[in-house]
Design an enzyme around this catalytic site. Structure first.
Site, PDB file in Angstrom:
ATOM      1  CB  SER A   6     -79.587 -18.197  75.994  1.00 47.84           C
ATOM      2  OG  SER A   6     -80.559 -18.361  77.003  1.00 47.84           O
ATOM      3  CG  HIS A  31     -78.700 -13.894  76.144  1.00 50.00           C
ATOM      4  ND1 HIS A  31     -78.841 -12.592  75.700  1.00 50.00           N
ATOM      5  CD2 HIS A  31     -79.960 -14.381  76.293  1.00 50.00           C
ATOM      6  CE1 HIS A  31     -80.140 -12.312  75.568  1.00 50.00           C
ATOM      7  NE2 HIS A  31     -80.836 -13.381  75.923  1.00 50.00           N
ATOM      8  CG  ASP A  33     -82.752 -15.419  78.316  1.00 47.69           C
ATOM      9  OD1 ASP A  33     -83.004 -14.391  77.661  1.00 47.69           O
ATOM     10  OD2 ASP A  33     -82.102 -16.376  77.856  1.00 47.69           O
ATOM     11  CG  MET A  35     -88.087 -15.280  81.449  1.00 49.83           C
ATOM     12  SD  MET A  35     -88.592 -16.850  80.737  1.00 49.83           S
ATOM     13  CE  MET A  35     -87.381 -16.994  79.419  1.00 49.83           C
ATOM     14  CG  HIS A  64     -83.481 -10.805  77.144  1.00 47.67           C
ATOM     15  ND1 HIS A  64     -83.860 -11.841  76.307  1.00 47.67           N
ATOM     16  CD2 HIS A  64     -84.443  -9.855  77.007  1.00 47.67           C
ATOM     17  CE1 HIS A  64     -84.995 -11.532  75.706  1.00 47.67           C
ATOM     18  NE2 HIS A  64     -85.382 -10.337  76.112  1.00 47.67           N
ATOM     19  CG  MET A  66     -87.776 -11.491  78.349  1.00 42.07           C
ATOM     20  SD  MET A  66     -87.457 -13.202  77.865  1.00 42.07           S
ATOM     21  CE  MET A  66     -85.883 -13.438  78.675  1.00 42.07           C
ATOM     22  CG  MET A 135     -87.438 -10.590  71.541  1.00 44.23           C
ATOM     23  SD  MET A 135     -86.095 -11.462  72.383  1.00 44.23           S
ATOM     24  CE  MET A 135     -86.741 -13.129  72.488  1.00 44.23           C
ATOM     25  CG  ASP A 173     -82.894 -14.065  72.619  1.00 48.45           C
ATOM     26  OD1 ASP A 173     -82.755 -15.302  72.540  1.00 48.45           O
ATOM     27  OD2 ASP A 173     -83.137 -13.473  73.699  1.00 48.45           O
ATOM     28  N   GLY A 195     -79.444 -20.703  72.700  1.00 50.34           N
ATOM     29  CA  GLY A 195     -79.626 -21.517  73.893  1.00 50.34           C
ATOM     30  C   GLY A 195     -79.555 -22.990  73.566  1.00 50.34           C
ATOM     31  CB  SER A 196     -82.093 -25.298  72.121  1.00 49.13           C
ATOM     32  OG  SER A 196     -83.119 -24.649  72.800  1.00 49.13           O
TER      33      SER A 196
HETATM   34  C1  DX5 Z   1     -86.398 -16.605  75.076  1.00 46.69           C
HETATM   35  C2  DX5 Z   1     -85.049 -16.143  75.565  1.00 46.69           C
HETATM   36  C3  DX5 Z   1     -83.945 -16.718  74.796  1.00 46.69           C
HETATM   37  C4  DX5 Z   1     -83.845 -18.224  74.844  1.00 46.69           C
HETATM   38  C5  DX5 Z   1     -83.314 -18.661  73.516  1.00 46.69           C
HETATM   39  O1  DX5 Z   1     -87.392 -15.889  75.689  1.00 46.69           O
HETATM   40  O2  DX5 Z   1     -84.947 -14.728  75.486  1.00 46.69           O
HETATM   41  O3  DX5 Z   1     -82.690 -16.115  75.108  1.00 46.69           O
HETATM   42  O4  DX5 Z   1     -83.011 -18.715  75.861  1.00 46.69           O
HETATM   43  O5  DX5 Z   1     -83.353 -20.036  73.454  1.00 46.69           O
HETATM   44  P1  DX5 Z   1     -83.251 -20.821  72.075  1.00 46.69           P
HETATM   45  O6  DX5 Z   1     -81.915 -20.461  71.483  1.00 46.69           O
HETATM   46  O7  DX5 Z   1     -83.353 -22.241  72.495  1.00 46.69           O
HETATM   47  O8  DX5 Z   1     -84.383 -20.376  71.212  1.00 46.69           O
HETATM   48 ZN    ZN Z   2     -82.898 -13.825  75.737  1.00 49.51          ZN
END
Ligand code: DX5
Ligand code: ZN
Length: 218
Positions: A6, A31, A33, A35, A64, A66, A135, A173, A195-196
């Protein structure tokens, strides 16, 4: 295992280098994201950023959403280069229509479910979609703690998919790392978003590789 880093956790000031790193890595999907500050309490990035990322990779762009009213933007995300478009069950009172629209636009259709949403709520559309995004955190932010009940949801979903011989991928995710990837694989996940765990690691490519081969670990 499909690995979908991500980019929310990437260095936005150096996206070109981040894309190059992912291109050279064993990552399968990007991926992305999106928002809107309404469906989730945060705002990330949108169409112009995705257009640029599209030009920087040949890998699959897994978007993705959101956001509320995703149907208004599905065609624009297709144009920006999305290969997979995932909408949230909780944001779509006319989910069946959203799914058909995404498929008519020539994308793979995904549906994401929040931690409180039972997998059974997807029963009537499961045969119509390409992907379920389970999720394992409440969407909106990177770097949150993995919610273990996601494992039960993945198991149930995988049983349903296998029982009916459906061609639906399960992607997970939120809070995914080397500590829970093996359990996610065993529960039945096909794709891991991270992500992290990837971008905050000293050697992101090594983490991607370790996640990719988690099925071969003893
Ligand atoms: C959260 C996102 C994720 C996010 C995951 O709302 O949909 O894709 O980037 O990040 P980590 O892997 O750090 O939880
Ligand atoms: Zn995501």
């Amino acid at each position: 295992m499909i690995i979908a880093p991500s980019l929310l956790a990437s260095n936005f000031l150096d996206l070109r280098a981040e894309c190059r790193m992912l291109n050279e890595s064993e990552a399968d999907w990007f991926h992305l994201d999106v928002m809107d500050g309404r469906f989730v309490p945060n705002i990330s990035y949108g169409l112009p950023v995705i257009e640029h990322i599209r030009k920087a990779t040949k890998k699959i762009c897994d978007v993705h959403l959101m956001i509320e009213e995703p149907g208004k933007y599905a065609a624009a995300f297709r144009k920006a280069g999305a290969d997979i478009l995932t909408v949230h069950y909780e944001a779509c009172p006319h989910l069946h229509r959203n799914i058909q629209q995404i498929k008519d636009l020539g994308m793979m259709a995904g549906v994401a479910i929040n931690p409180h949403t039972p997998v059974q709520f997807l029963q009537e559309v499961l045969a119509d979609i390409d992907l379920v995004l389970v999720m394992s955190v409440n969407p909106g932010f990177g770097g949150q703690k993995f919610i273990p009940n996601a494992l039960n949801k993945i198991k149930t979903l995988r049983e349903q998919i296998d029982e009916h011989g459906l061609n639906v991928k399960i992607e997970v995710d939120g809070g995914v790392d080397l500590g829970n990837a093996r359990a996610l694989y065993e529960a039945g996940a096909h794709a891991l978003v991270a992500g992290s765990a990837v971008f905050h690691a000293p050697d992101p490519k090594a983490i991607i590789s370790a996640l990719k081969h988690i099925d071969k670990e003893n």
